[in-house]
Write a protein that holds these residues in place. Structure first.
Motif, PDB file in Angstrom:
ATOM      1  N   GLY A 181     100.950  83.457 -32.311  1.00  0.00           N
ATOM      2  CA  GLY A 181     101.346  82.271 -31.557  1.00  0.00           C
ATOM      3  C   GLY A 181     102.728  81.762 -31.903  1.00  0.00           C
ATOM      4  O   GLY A 181     103.668  82.534 -32.121  1.00  0.00           O
ATOM      5  N   ARG A 182     102.836  80.459 -31.987  1.00  0.00           N
ATOM      6  CA  ARG A 182     104.106  79.804 -32.263  1.00  0.00           C
ATOM      7  C   ARG A 182     104.618  80.107 -33.667  1.00  0.00           C
ATOM      8  O   ARG A 182     103.850  80.405 -34.570  1.00  0.00           O
ATOM      9  CB  ARG A 182     103.933  78.285 -32.183  1.00  0.00           C
ATOM     10  CG  ARG A 182     103.995  77.670 -30.822  1.00  0.00           C
ATOM     11  CD  ARG A 182     103.780  76.151 -30.955  1.00  0.00           C
ATOM     12  NE  ARG A 182     104.292  75.430 -29.787  1.00  0.00           N
ATOM     13  CZ  ARG A 182     104.309  74.106 -29.688  1.00  0.00           C
ATOM     14  NH1 ARG A 182     103.852  73.363 -30.676  1.00  0.00           N
ATOM     15  NH2 ARG A 182     104.790  73.529 -28.606  1.00  0.00           N
ATOM     16  N   ALA A 183     105.931  79.965 -33.817  1.00  0.00           N
ATOM     17  CA  ALA A 183     106.539  79.903 -35.146  1.00  0.00           C
ATOM     18  C   ALA A 183     107.158  78.514 -35.297  1.00  0.00           C
ATOM     19  O   ALA A 183     107.891  78.043 -34.422  1.00  0.00           O
ATOM     20  CB  ALA A 183     107.604  80.977 -35.320  1.00  0.00           C
ATOM     21  N   TYR A 184     106.816  77.869 -36.400  1.00  0.00           N
ATOM     22  CA  TYR A 184     107.426  76.597 -36.779  1.00  0.00           C
ATOM     23  C   TYR A 184     108.406  76.896 -37.909  1.00  0.00           C
ATOM     24  O   TYR A 184     107.999  77.140 -39.047  1.00  0.00           O
ATOM     25  CB  TYR A 184     106.358  75.614 -37.260  1.00  0.00           C
ATOM     26  CG  TYR A 184     105.368  75.158 -36.203  1.00  0.00           C
ATOM     27  CD1 TYR A 184     105.710  74.168 -35.285  1.00  0.00           C
ATOM     28  CD2 TYR A 184     104.084  75.692 -36.146  1.00  0.00           C
ATOM     29  CE1 TYR A 184     104.797  73.727 -34.332  1.00  0.00           C
ATOM     30  CE2 TYR A 184     103.159  75.259 -35.209  1.00  0.00           C
ATOM     31  CZ  TYR A 184     103.516  74.272 -34.300  1.00  0.00           C
ATOM     32  OH  TYR A 184     102.609  73.834 -33.358  1.00  0.00           O
ATOM     33  N   PRO A 185     109.709  76.924 -37.622  1.00  0.00           N
ATOM     34  CA  PRO A 185     110.679  77.376 -38.617  1.00  0.00           C
ATOM     35  C   PRO A 185     111.110  76.274 -39.583  1.00  0.00           C
ATOM     36  O   PRO A 185     110.892  75.077 -39.343  1.00  0.00           O
ATOM     37  CB  PRO A 185     111.857  77.828 -37.760  1.00  0.00           C
ATOM     38  CG  PRO A 185     111.804  76.902 -36.577  1.00  0.00           C
ATOM     39  CD  PRO A 185     110.342  76.660 -36.313  1.00  0.00           C
ATOM     40  N   GLY A 186     111.764  76.692 -40.666  1.00  0.00           N
ATOM     41  CA  GLY A 186     112.301  75.740 -41.636  1.00  0.00           C
ATOM     42  C   GLY A 186     113.495  74.972 -41.125  1.00  0.00           C
ATOM     43  O   GLY A 186     113.815  73.894 -41.630  1.00  0.00           O
ATOM     44  N   HIS A 187     114.166  75.507 -40.100  1.00  0.00           N
ATOM     45  CA  HIS A 187     115.310  74.849 -39.466  1.00  0.00           C
ATOM     46  C   HIS A 187     115.299  75.234 -37.991  1.00  0.00           C
ATOM     47  O   HIS A 187     114.985  76.376 -37.641  1.00  0.00           O
ATOM     48  CB  HIS A 187     116.633  75.294 -40.086  1.00  0.00           C
ATOM     49  CG  HIS A 187     116.721  75.052 -41.565  1.00  0.00           C
ATOM     50  ND1 HIS A 187     117.169  73.880 -42.115  1.00  0.00           N
ATOM     51  CD2 HIS A 187     116.393  75.852 -42.609  1.00  0.00           C
ATOM     52  CE1 HIS A 187     117.124  73.956 -43.433  1.00  0.00           C
ATOM     53  NE2 HIS A 187     116.662  75.154 -43.763  1.00  0.00           N
ATOM     54  N   GLY A 188     115.655  74.304 -37.127  1.00  0.00           N
ATOM     55  CA  GLY A 188     115.747  74.606 -35.706  1.00  0.00           C
ATOM     56  C   GLY A 188     114.462  74.317 -34.952  1.00  0.00           C
ATOM     57  O   GLY A 188     113.439  73.948 -35.531  1.00  0.00           O
ATOM     58  N   PRO A 189     114.522  74.493 -33.618  1.00  0.00           N
ATOM     59  CA  PRO A 189     113.383  74.147 -32.767  1.00  0.00           C
ATOM     60  C   PRO A 189     112.215  75.116 -32.905  1.00  0.00           C
ATOM     61  O   PRO A 189     112.355  76.226 -33.428  1.00  0.00           O
ATOM     62  CB  PRO A 189     113.976  74.211 -31.355  1.00  0.00           C
ATOM     63  CG  PRO A 189     115.123  75.158 -31.467  1.00  0.00           C
ATOM     64  CD  PRO A 189     115.686  74.960 -32.844  1.00  0.00           C
ATOM     65  N   VAL A 190     111.064  74.675 -32.419  1.00  0.00           N
ATOM     66  CA  VAL A 190     109.863  75.519 -32.389  1.00  0.00           C
ATOM     67  C   VAL A 190     110.137  76.769 -31.557  1.00  0.00           C
ATOM     68  O   VAL A 190     110.837  76.729 -30.545  1.00  0.00           O
ATOM     69  CB  VAL A 190     108.686  74.739 -31.752  1.00  0.00           C
ATOM     70  CG1 VAL A 190     107.462  75.635 -31.600  1.00  0.00           C
ATOM     71  CG2 VAL A 190     108.349  73.516 -32.578  1.00  0.00           C
ATOM     72  N   ILE A 191     109.572  77.881 -32.001  1.00  0.00           N
ATOM     73  CA  ILE A 191     109.685  79.155 -31.282  1.00  0.00           C
ATOM     74  C   ILE A 191     108.333  79.422 -30.644  1.00  0.00           C
ATOM     75  O   ILE A 191     107.335  79.645 -31.337  1.00  0.00           O
ATOM     76  CB  ILE A 191     110.058  80.292 -32.249  1.00  0.00           C
ATOM     77  CG1 ILE A 191     111.338  79.946 -33.017  1.00  0.00           C
ATOM     78  CG2 ILE A 191     110.190  81.610 -31.505  1.00  0.00           C
ATOM     79  CD1 ILE A 191     111.523  80.733 -34.288  1.00  0.00           C
ATOM     80  N   GLU A 192     108.275  79.387 -29.315  1.00  0.00           N
ATOM     81  CA  GLU A 192     106.973  79.483 -28.641  1.00  0.00           C
ATOM     82  C   GLU A 192     106.301  80.842 -28.865  1.00  0.00           C
ATOM     83  O   GLU A 192     105.099  80.904 -29.087  1.00  0.00           O
ATOM     84  CB  GLU A 192     107.119  79.192 -27.148  1.00  0.00           C
ATOM     85  CG  GLU A 192     107.465  77.745 -26.839  1.00  0.00           C
ATOM     86  CD  GLU A 192     106.415  76.748 -27.329  1.00  0.00           C
ATOM     87  OE1 GLU A 192     105.236  77.116 -27.442  1.00  0.00           O
ATOM     88  OE2 GLU A 192     106.786  75.593 -27.618  1.00  0.00           O
ATOM     89  N   ASP A 193     107.070  81.912 -28.781  1.00  0.00           N
ATOM     90  CA  ASP A 193     106.518  83.250 -29.058  1.00  0.00           C
ATOM     91  C   ASP A 193     107.052  83.696 -30.412  1.00  0.00           C
ATOM     92  O   ASP A 193     108.043  84.409 -30.516  1.00  0.00           O
ATOM     93  CB  ASP A 193     106.908  84.234 -27.954  1.00  0.00           C
ATOM     94  CG  ASP A 193     106.144  85.563 -28.058  1.00  0.00           C
ATOM     95  OD1 ASP A 193     105.599  85.860 -29.142  1.00  0.00           O
ATOM     96  OD2 ASP A 193     106.101  86.289 -27.046  1.00  0.00           O
ATOM     97  N   GLY A 194     106.364  83.233 -31.447  1.00  0.00           N
ATOM     98  CA  GLY A 194     106.853  83.465 -32.800  1.00  0.00           C
ATOM     99  C   GLY A 194     106.882  84.922 -33.195  1.00  0.00           C
ATOM    100  O   GLY A 194     107.842  85.389 -33.815  1.00  0.00           O
ATOM    101  N   LYS A 195     105.843  85.643 -32.843  1.00  0.00           N
ATOM    102  CA  LYS A 195     105.780  87.058 -33.204  1.00  0.00           C
ATOM    103  C   LYS A 195     106.936  87.830 -32.568  1.00  0.00           C
ATOM    104  O   LYS A 195     107.562  88.677 -33.221  1.00  0.00           O
ATOM    105  CB  LYS A 195     104.441  87.657 -32.783  1.00  0.00           C
ATOM    106  CG  LYS A 195     104.273  89.115 -33.167  1.00  0.00           C
ATOM    107  CD  LYS A 195     102.856  89.592 -32.921  1.00  0.00           C
ATOM    108  CE  LYS A 195     102.656  91.020 -33.397  1.00  0.00           C
ATOM    109  NZ  LYS A 195     101.239  91.435 -33.340  1.00  0.00           N
ATOM    110  N   ALA A 196     107.232  87.527 -31.304  1.00  0.00           N
ATOM    111  CA  ALA A 196     108.342  88.202 -30.623  1.00  0.00           C
ATOM    112  C   ALA A 196     109.664  87.912 -31.339  1.00  0.00           C
ATOM    113  O   ALA A 196     110.528  88.791 -31.440  1.00  0.00           O
ATOM    114  CB  ALA A 196     108.422  87.763 -29.171  1.00  0.00           C
ATOM    115  N   LYS A 197     109.807  86.694 -31.850  1.00  0.00           N
ATOM    116  CA  LYS A 197     111.046  86.350 -32.557  1.00  0.00           C
ATOM    117  C   LYS A 197     111.159  87.140 -33.861  1.00  0.00           C
ATOM    118  O   LYS A 197     112.246  87.625 -34.205  1.00  0.00           O
ATOM    119  CB  LYS A 197     111.102  84.852 -32.845  1.00  0.00           C
ATOM    120  CG  LYS A 197     112.319  84.393 -33.627  1.00  0.00           C
ATOM    121  CD  LYS A 197     113.633  84.706 -32.906  1.00  0.00           C
ATOM    122  CE  LYS A 197     113.832  83.844 -31.695  1.00  0.00           C
ATOM    123  NZ  LYS A 197     115.194  84.015 -31.101  1.00  0.00           N
TER     124      LYS A 197
END
Length: 279
Positions: A181-197
């Motif tokens: 699912g999502r990635a919630y990073p240490g800096h910057g906005p939420v990444i909706e497709d976290g695995k793809a990132k």
């Protein structure tokens, strides 16, 4: 480098169980500021990271806790860097009963084991050791959302810095297998497709490796300095970025040397393809 930064509010509810509170420390490496996260759905919650000790963060945290009568049972630190641990003293000044957890803990902190689970109502976190950006680096998988708090291994904008490329690449591969699912990073906005990132990061690093190897191949066996490689690969980038880019190139060369693909002439500080490896 990240493109122009997406504006982020100081406090934002990102999901029913995740509230992001910015660290109040925007900068070149911190982007919009360090993301700290308040997790759970009940009055007792978990906190992920503490920023670097800026008054703006403490004021934001106080306002959220007061508005919703929230207490923080535990704070989990993703890694040792000052922009993630610097707010611990401020947190304890308003919440002295909060337990502080960190891999490779310092005095007064509790250790985090790989696979350790932290729970509060509405949020179940599993710690995942993924060194690369830092040796003690931990990501946290949020079971209820099949999401991951990626710390500084994967950012919401731009690319991350790392201490050891081979270790970092191994961690990225393992991170990609942990969630969907999502990635919630240490800096910057939420990444909706976290695995793809995460997979995008892996692809980007592999492309950089291939570019470095191509420059060395074109040199026909002659030794090439790391800065000479930078000037080819980053020729379209401002010269002000070449020096930080060189640090990344040196990391790539070190990884390739460890794999036997390149050799380093320490006297000349040049690099060349390892022709013996191709035999």
């Amino acid at each position: 480098m990240a493109a122009s930064l997406v504006p982020l509010p100081e406090i934002e509810k990102l999901s029913p169980r995740v509230v992001r509170i910015l660290g109040g420390n925007p900068g070149k490496f911190q982007l919009q500021g360090t993301n700290t996260y308040l997790l759970g759905t009940s009055p007792t919650r978990l906190l992920l990271d503490t920023g670097e000790g800026k008054p703006a963060w403490l004021a934001s945290l106080r306002s959220v806790l007061a508005a919703h009568d929230i207490t923080i049972s535990a704070a989990i630190l993703t890694h040792w860097h000052p922009d993630h641990v610097g707010g611990v003293a401020d947190l304890l000044s308003i919440s002295p009963a909060t337990k502080i957890y960190k891999n490779e803990p310092t005095e007064g902190q509790l250790d985090i084991a790989d696979g350790q689970v932290f729970q509060t109502e509405g949020a179940t976190l599993r710690a995942f050791h993924c060194p690369g950006h830092a040796t003690d680096h931990m990501a946290l998988v949020l079971a209820e959302e099949d999401a991951m708090f990626t710390g500084d291994n994967v950012l919401g904008q731009g690319t991350a810095v790392f201490e050891d490329l081979a270790t970092y690449m191994d961690s990225l591969h393992r991170m990609a297998a942990q969630f969907g699912g999502r990635a919630y990073p240490g800096h910057g906005p939420v990444i909706e497709d976290g695995k793809a990132k995460v997979l995008e990061y892996i692809k980007h690093r592999k492309e950089r490796e291939e570019q470095v190897l191509a420059v060395l191949e074109d040199a026909g066996g002659k030794g090439v300095t790391s800065m000479a490689i930078v000037k080819v690969i980053y020729k379209d980038y401002p010269e002000s970025l070449w020096q930080p880019a060189e640090r990344g190139v040196v990391q790539i060369l070190g990884k390739l040397e460890g794999e036997g693909k390149v050799v380093h002439d320490e006297g000349e500080d040049t690099w060349a393809i390892n022709r013996k490896a191709a035999l």
